[in-house]
Motif scaffolding. Structure first.
Motif, PDB file in Angstrom:
ATOM      1  N   VAL A 180      -6.827  10.537  -3.187  1.00 21.38           N
ATOM      2  CA  VAL A 180      -7.029   9.122  -2.902  1.00 21.38           C
ATOM      3  C   VAL A 180      -8.286   8.964  -2.060  1.00 21.38           C
TER       4      VAL A 180
ATOM      5  N   ASP B 283       0.587   4.199  -2.796  1.00 27.36           N
ATOM      6  CA  ASP B 283       0.388   5.589  -2.377  1.00 27.36           C
ATOM      7  C   ASP B 283       1.493   6.483  -2.927  1.00 27.36           C
TER       8      ASP B 283
ATOM      9  N   LEU C 119      -6.476   2.058  -0.710  1.00 23.96           N
ATOM     10  CA  LEU C 119      -6.626   3.415  -1.217  1.00 23.96           C
ATOM     11  C   LEU C 119      -6.764   3.353  -2.732  1.00 23.96           C
TER      12      LEU C 119
ATOM     13  N   THR D 112      -3.650  14.195  -2.708  1.00 29.23           N
ATOM     14  CA  THR D 112      -2.458  13.342  -2.644  1.00 29.23           C
ATOM     15  C   THR D 112      -1.352  13.950  -1.802  1.00 29.23           C
TER      16      THR D 112
ATOM     17  N   ASN E 190       0.808  -1.215   0.000  1.00 28.88           N
ATOM     18  CA  ASN E 190       0.000   0.000   0.000  1.00 28.88           C
ATOM     19  C   ASN E 190       0.841   1.264   0.000  1.00 28.88           C
ATOM     20  N   GLU E 191       1.991   1.241   0.655  1.00 26.93           N
ATOM     21  CA  GLU E 191       2.885   2.401   0.616  1.00 26.93           C
ATOM     22  C   GLU E 191       3.397   2.635  -0.800  1.00 26.93           C
TER      23      GLU E 191
ATOM     24  N   VAL F 193      -2.667   5.267   5.516  1.00 21.49           N
ATOM     25  CA  VAL F 193      -2.415   4.283   4.469  1.00 21.49           C
ATOM     26  C   VAL F 193      -2.638   2.899   5.073  1.00 21.49           C
TER      27      VAL F 193
ATOM     28  N   TRP G  23     -10.525   6.122   0.486  1.00 26.50           N
ATOM     29  CA  TRP G  23     -10.463   4.921   1.314  1.00 26.50           C
ATOM     30  C   TRP G  23     -11.631   3.994   0.969  1.00 26.50           C
TER      31      TRP G  23
ATOM     32  N   TYR H 266       0.757   7.217  -6.557  1.00 25.12           N
ATOM     33  CA  TYR H 266      -0.290   8.224  -6.725  1.00 25.12           C
ATOM     34  C   TYR H 266       0.265   9.620  -6.455  1.00 25.12           C
ATOM     35  N   ARG H 267       1.119   9.738  -5.439  1.00 26.20           N
ATOM     36  CA  ARG H 267       1.698  11.045  -5.119  1.00 26.20           C
ATOM     37  C   ARG H 267       2.639  11.527  -6.223  1.00 26.20           C
TER      38      ARG H 267
END
Length: 460
Positions: free
Chosen positions: A286, A273, A327, A310, A269-270, A316, A288, A276-277
């Motif tokens: 993002v 994320d 996410l 983002t 998940n990190e 997260v 949930w 996406y950033r």
């Protein structure tokens, strides 16, 4: 040429991907347990040898030194196994991050309005497509509002369907969106990212230290209470009658599996994320996504369908062990079509627990292995469908939050199972859904505020 995948296909792929991540976490846990197997045998052999040579005087400095010497010897054996497992999984973590970024890229492109053919060819969906055709494109059903620009990222209370007039899918080309995150980001995730409340290294250190400490405490108790060598080693190893599930080593294995599932989910998940950033020019936020069933915890329910830009702080997944949340990206065309997602018509885990306790009175559900609990869970789903003649899950609005699910779909039995007996009594007395969940982020508090709340509580 293959037919473009639909929104239902996307929904299924997201669910399957999350399930496969859980399976991968289980496999990581097994790898660590396998590495510990040799250490377990060496631990017992070394422990027997040290206890056989021990001349212990209780409550003396010399006795304390002897106990510490035993702990250090056991620590050497245990840490060697943990280091071996950590190095192997660290290598796998790099491959996992690369895969998750590629997966996140496909999801992002889908949320930007692209259709996929065999996972290779992408064509942009025109913003002039009518609603009927939108329903058959690979557009997300998960977002909850029309988002014309990043300034309106906060999800409203109810879902609205429509087209965004400020976004032109023709200006976004898949080849311009990278399929990897920077090497610096990958290093940051493994070295510094906080997964739940610990970093990658912190998880390994904490788990290994707790492993050694539990064994040492069992040994210390046995020595001080005058147990025999066999009694001490049985407490550590477990007994054959208890299928070796009643020993300290069994507890350690369970904690190891929990750690592996957590860091696997966290790394995955990190990475998503971070992707996406790094693509915030097209991914404006993002959202949930939780699961609409009784296994969703109150913490995840409080985050259900929340959105963040983002570049602003946001949680997260996982936020707890076995967290199933994810996410998803928010784009200017995320909300072009309404879709549906499944919602459980009963709390099947609670049903499974009742069925087990009825069949095995006196036995504790919590002591069952995870695999056994899952078996009862799926049995409960099949029993429900057989008993009612209908499906165990119904399709609801894709934008439904857990709060809406609780208030409009759940039966009274489901609400009671989810809240628990005491909270359910309060709910029946007039408390609302929001009274049982914590806001995110938790608001700060001063001593003055604490004092005022304490005085208020005593006056009630």
């Amino acid at each position: 040429m293959a037919k473009p995948q639909s929104a239902a296909d996307l929904r299924k792929q997201i669910a399957e991907h999350q399930a496969n991540l859980v399976r991968l976490g289980e496999a990581w846990g097994q790898q660590v347990v396998d590495a510990l197997d040799d250490a377990d045998r060496a631990t017992i052999a070394r422990l027997k040898s040290m206890l056989d040579d021990l001349s212990y005087r209780r409550n003396t400095a010399e006795g304390a030194e002897q106990l510490e010497a035993i702990r250090k010897k056991l620590e050497q054996i245990r840490l060697k196994a943990y280091r071996k497992a950590e190095r192997k999984l660290r290598e796998e973590a790099s491959g996992l991050m690369a895969n998750e970024v590629k997966w996140a890229r496909r999801i992002l492109l889908a949320f930007l309005g692209y259709r996929f053919l065999r996972g290779k060819t992408a064509t942009p969906r025109s913003t002039s497509t009518d609603d009927a055709e939108l329903a058959d494109t690979w557009i997300t059903e998960y977002a909850t509002a029309r988002i014309p620009d990043a300034s309106s990222i906060s999800a409203p209370a109810s879902r609205k369907s429509g087209k965004s007039s400020s976004f032109d899918a023709e200006t976004i080309f898949p080849e311009k969106i990278p399929d990897a995150i920077s090497a610096a980001e990958q290093k940051r995730i493994v070295r510094n990212a906080v997964i739940q409340d610990k970093s990658w290294a912190g998880w390994w250190t904490h788990t290994a230290d707790a492993d050694v400490q539990r064994i040492a405490e069992t040994v210390n108790q046995g020595i001080n209470e005058g147990w025999s060598i066999d009694q001490i080693t049985a407490r550590v190893m477990g007994t054959r009658a208890g299928e070796f599930a009643d020993g300290t080593l069994s507890t350690n294995r369970a904690r190891v599996r929990n750690m592996a599932r957590t860091i696997c989910s966290g790394i995955a998940n990190e990475a998503k994320d971070a992707f996406y950033r790094e693509n915030s020019d097209v991914c404006i936020g993002v959202e949930w996504l939780d699961t609409l069933d009784g296994r969703t915890c109150r913490h995840c329910a409080s985050l259900s369908r929340k959105r963040w830009k983002t570049d602003e702080p946001h949680p997260v997944p996982p936020v707890h062990p076995n967290c199933r949340c994810v996410l998803l990206p928010v784009t200017p065309v995320s909300d072009s079509a309404d879709e549906q997602r499944p919602a459980a018509k009963a709390d099947f885990m609670a049903e499974a627990r009742r069925a087990y306790e009825k069949k095995h009175p006196g036995k504790k559900w919590e002591e069952l292995a995870e695999s056994t609990r899952k078996k009862y869970y799926y049995d409960a789903i099949h029993d429900y469908e057989k008993r009612t003649g209908g499906p165990a899950f119904e399709l609801v609005s894709g934008g439904m939050s857990f709060k809406e699910y609780f208030e409009t779909v759940m039966t009274e039995q489901q609400r009671k199972d989810w809240l628990g007996p005491e909270r359910y009594k309060l709910y029946r007395k007039g408390l609302k859904f929001d009274d049982f969940i914590s806001p995110w982020p938790l608001p700060g508090m001063t001593v003055k505020q604490l004092k005022a709340l304490d005085l208020e509580s005593f006056e009630k």
